[in-house]
Design an enzyme around this catalytic site. Sequence first.
Site, PDB file in Angstrom:
ATOM      1  CB  ALA A   9      -0.951   0.009   1.197  1.00  0.00           C
ATOM      2  CE  LYS A 157       4.617  -6.541 -13.030  1.00  0.00           C
ATOM      3  NZ  LYS A 157       3.993  -6.317 -11.695  1.00  0.00           N
TER       4      LYS A 157
END
Length: 352
Positions: A9, A157
């Site tokens: 976050a 990724k």
Amino acid sequence: MAIVLVTGATGFVAGHCVRELLEHGYQVRATVRDLDAVGRRTHLVELADRLGGAVEFVQADLTADDGWDVAVKDCDYVLHVASPIPGGGEESEQAMVEAAVEGTLRVLRAAAVNPTVRRVVLTSSIVTVNLGHDVDKVCTEQDFSNPDRLTGYDKSKALAERAAREFVDGAPSLGFDLVTLHPPMILGPLLHPQTNISHEPVIRLLGRTVPGSLDVGWSTVDVRDLARAHRLALETPEAGGQRYICGGEHVWMREMAGILAAEFGPRGFTVPSRTLPHWLVKLAALTDDTVKRVVPALGTRERVSAEKARAELGLTFLPVAQSVLDTAESLLTHGIVTAPAPRRWTRRRRTA
């Protein structure tokens, strides 16, 4: 009120996702690697106070199993935004790949044993779509980059998305579905003094740490639009199982320099206007890893289509000039780039 878990976050994109969710009435649970590092999340607490919401913080690290069951418990949705990036150097590629893949699987395994989770949105990247192809074309969500032709972060990724899709496809009785988002260069304002590689061109041009622009260009997305894409991916029933390219307007670095010069030139900044020759960029890449990363893209346009995201999610994109200027203003506000010192004029003494 639906509960949404946001991983990582305190990161650039994740912070804006927290803001977007709070603005639309969601209850947010946010993972951080260290609960004792209170200063790293102060901006999120202040954001929640300003918006009249609340953020619950839990400790969970993508490189360890501990904490993920607690983090996911009772959540309706998961935004898996975090992506671990170990130290640089070729020797770290395997560690980077393992961290990205295993971290993603940890989140999915925790979601799989929690019956309340309805959807997981994975923040992937454009590099899992448009690299390593033999044909020059406009890439869409039907395209997958070949991990065997990728290295480093790009490879991590691509393999993380592959692992996520294999996990979901291999467990048809899961209570949730998976959506992946594929952003290109991410511009836009910082929420706190933390940058990522997408900010580098603006930092270098505005701070004049480069003598000119590189002959490179990118499809772009404003971080505020990308955060909205995450929310829309949660709220759109038909999005389940889909991939969405979140790439807006293309910009060349020299065009970025022109945008910055027009706004900041009158304010005392000298933004370099020339484009550097390829041979000079390749020479600089020998000692600069950030420059080295873009050498294969010299002179090429990033060609991707976001029509699917526009049509199915209703996603729209801010003008790239606004994103560039808002990025620059934010870098100044947070002290990442400093304003030039005012010029001091001295009167010449008249001599006989």
